[in-house]
Scaffold this active site. Structure first.
Site, PDB file in Angstrom:
ATOM      1  CE  LYS A  26      -3.775   8.156  14.578  1.00  9.59           C
ATOM      2  NZ  LYS A  26      -4.630   8.333  13.876  1.00  9.59           N
ATOM      3  CB  SER A  51      -0.653   9.843  15.251  1.00  5.46           C
ATOM      4  OG  SER A  51      -1.018  11.053  15.115  1.00  5.46           O
ATOM      5  N   GLY A  58       0.625  12.072  10.275  1.00  7.51           N
ATOM      6  CA  GLY A  58       0.258  12.466   8.955  1.00  7.51           C
ATOM      7  C   GLY A  58       1.689  12.036   7.948  1.00  7.51           C
ATOM      8  CD  GLU A  64      -6.202  14.683  14.914  1.00 10.26           C
ATOM      9  OE1 GLU A  64      -5.247  13.757  15.062  1.00 10.26           O
ATOM     10  OE2 GLU A  64      -6.825  14.708  13.584  1.00 10.26           O
ATOM     11  N   GLY A 117       0.855  -1.134  -0.063  1.00  2.17           N
ATOM     12  CA  GLY A 117       0.225   0.067   0.251  1.00  2.17           C
ATOM     13  C   GLY A 117       0.838   1.227   0.019  1.00  2.17           C
ATOM     14  CG  HIS A 173      -3.947  10.514  18.669  1.00  3.09           C
ATOM     15  ND1 HIS A 173      -4.310  10.981  17.510  1.00  3.09           N
ATOM     16  CD2 HIS A 173      -2.760  11.016  18.992  1.00  3.09           C
ATOM     17  CE1 HIS A 173      -3.404  11.740  17.053  1.00  3.09           C
ATOM     18  NE2 HIS A 173      -2.608  11.904  17.870  1.00  3.09           N
ATOM     19  CG  ASN A 174      -7.404  10.072  15.163  1.00  4.43           C
ATOM     20  OD1 ASN A 174      -6.368  10.161  15.482  1.00  4.43           O
ATOM     21  ND2 ASN A 174      -7.670  10.135  13.778  1.00  4.43           N
TER      22      ASN A 174
END
Ligand code: 6PG
Length: 476
Positions: free
Chosen positions: A182, A128, A130, A189, A9, A185-186
């Site tokens: 995660k 995380s 980006g 965020e 990917g 976490h978002n």
């Protein structure tokens, strides 16, 4: 095969992760559904390290040393299942498949179970930071078996961000734990971003300041307790000028916030576990409100405001009030997120170390911040801390700002500035610290109309009052 790690990917995240592995000296097997992307990775970045490119899945798997470690970086959902299904027939006992996408944790639990039955390890890992994080060092949150972490962990730690030499990667817990963390976490965020947006709006409406001026205020805040990636980029964004119109960039962006769904999952799970993650929920709903175009059109210029002009006399004092209110609200949002991790950890038997989660969020990820050190320290003082807000450091740091917080939330209400996250965080603070809550009345009402029973403050047991009869109390 000889490759030490594989990546399949090769869209921007997978491509950058593969380059990160290579730059750290690993021999990286690479694969992509369309071979052109694989070839262009080698053509553009082949000099950064050793890549072994394969066109077929079979060759890709064969190019890896055993136990194989394969990072899957494709879209969450169906595409992830499709790639796993293609890989599995070529894998052998003990091989490790890492899903580094933003999978929903119940999917990760399911996939881990299915691969375990085949003698394979499945590691659902949050990543995380980006594009840039993937290349230069992300924060990595791997779940799965402890055994898989023994061989995989050192590689992931090597490519992760470092803070004071400490890797922003650690074993999180079994099956879905990594993707759960995660997800939270978002959610945090989302809350952090909404709180910053509200602070910006307050400064704009309270001071009549320009975007660029507010950008400078954020830059100044970034030198203190609020220092974080999100504050830093906010300062930058607010000072950016649109090349075409010459106006502040933020003023030409359509005010409808979108989302890919991780915030929604966090809120849904908060409801499932009964954890009041009000900051994250308000942030998610604020995005939904911004996108409610027909409703907003129906309301603009129609709903009455009855507000007065916000006449701020002491500019510096107002800015400091907003800063303190932002900090306090932010602590609430994190405290709630850590409660959610604790609740899920108990529910799913994950045994997640919350202090370690704060530690691996200090660098690499979107919510990286100086303040996470304080959270790690709080959990070092008490690993089972029931409420982050009640840690001795945070009682002081938030307590300091409570009066300012009240002035800001009250002022926002009086002058008609929407502050869902600031206001609900203050309400949470007042709710959680209340000696008595009106929940007693809710229980009484439930017993009245539905015989749902209640407990008493003065003795054990469960009771029901005969509301429609003689109002005697019975033990239920
Ligand atoms: C990260 C980010 C990343 C992404 C979010 C944005 O940790 O690197 O969280 O995962 O930016 O998915 O999500 P929305 O599109 O829902 O805002």
């Amino acid at each position: 095969g000889t490759a030490q790690i594989g990546v399949t990917g090769l869209a921007v995240m997978g491509r950058n992760l593969a380059r990160n592995f290579a730059r750290n000296g690993y021999t990286v097997a690479i694969h992509n559904r369309s071979y052109a992307k694989t070839e262009s990775l080698v053509a553009d970045h082949g000099d950064e390290g050793t890549f072994v490119a394969s066109e077929s899945v079979e060759d890709f798997v064969a190019s890896l040393a055993r136990p194989r470690k394969i990072v899957v970086m494709v879209k969450a959902g169906g595409p992830t299942d499709a790639v796993i299904d293609e890989l599995v027939p070529f894998l052998e006992e003990g091989d490790i498949v890492v899903d580094a996408g933003n999978a929903h944790f119940p999917d990760t639990i399911r996939r881990e179970g299915a691969l375990r039955e085949k003698g394979l390890h499945f590691v659902g890992s949050g990543v995380s930071g980006g594009e840039e994080g993937a290349l230069l060092g992300p924060s990595i949150m791997p779940g799965g078996t402890k055994e898989s972490y023994e061989s995989l962990g050192p590689i992931l730690e090597k490519i992760s961000a470092k803070v004071d030499g400490v890797p922003c990667c650690t074993y999180v817990g079994p099956d879905g734990a990594g993707h759960f963390v995660k997800m939270v976490h978002n959610g945090i965020e989302y809350a952090d971003m909404q709180l910053i947006a509200e602070a910006y709006d307050l400064l704009r409406q309270g001071l009549g300041a320009s975007a660029a001026e507010i950008g400078q205020i954020f830059a100044e805040w970034n030198t203190g307790d609020l220092e974080s990636f999100l504050i830093e980029i906010t300062a930058d964004v607010l000072q950016h000028v649109d090349a075409e119109t010459g106006s502040a960039f933020v003023d030409i962006v359509l005010d409808q916030a979108e989302q890919k769904g991780t915030g929604r999952w966090t809120v849904q799970n908060g409801l499932d576990l009964g954890v009041p993650i009000t900051g994250i929920a308000e942030a998610t709903f604020a995005r939904a409100l911004s996108g409610s175009v027909p409703q907003r059109s129906a309301a603009v210029g129609v709903l009455q405001a009855h507000t007065s002009e916000w006449d701020v006399t002491d500019r510096d004092a107002f800015i400091e009030d907003v800063r303190l209110a932002l900090y306090a609200s932010k602590v609430v949002a994190y405290s709630q997120g850590f409660d959610q991790i604790a609740a899920a950890s108990a529910e799913f038997g994950w045994d997640i170390d919350r202090g370690a989660m704060a530690r691996i969020w200090r660098g690499g990820c979107i919510i990286r911040a100086r303040f996470l050190n304080r959270i790690t320290e709080a959990y070092e003082r008490d690993a089972n801390l029931p409420l982050l807000l009640a840690d001795e450091y945070f009682t002081g740091a938030v307590g300091n700002g409570v009066a300012a917080w009240r002035r800001i939330v009250a002022g926002a209400a009086l002058h008609g500035v929407p502050t869902p996250a600031f206001a609900s965080s203050l309400s949470y603070y007042d709710g959680v610290r209340a000696e008595r809550l009106p929940a007693a009345l809710i229980q009484a009402q439930r017993d009245f109309f539905g015989a749902h029973t209640y407990r008493r403050t003065d003795r054990d047991g469960t009771f029901h009052t005969e509301w429609s009869g003689d109002r005697t109390e019975q033990t239920a």
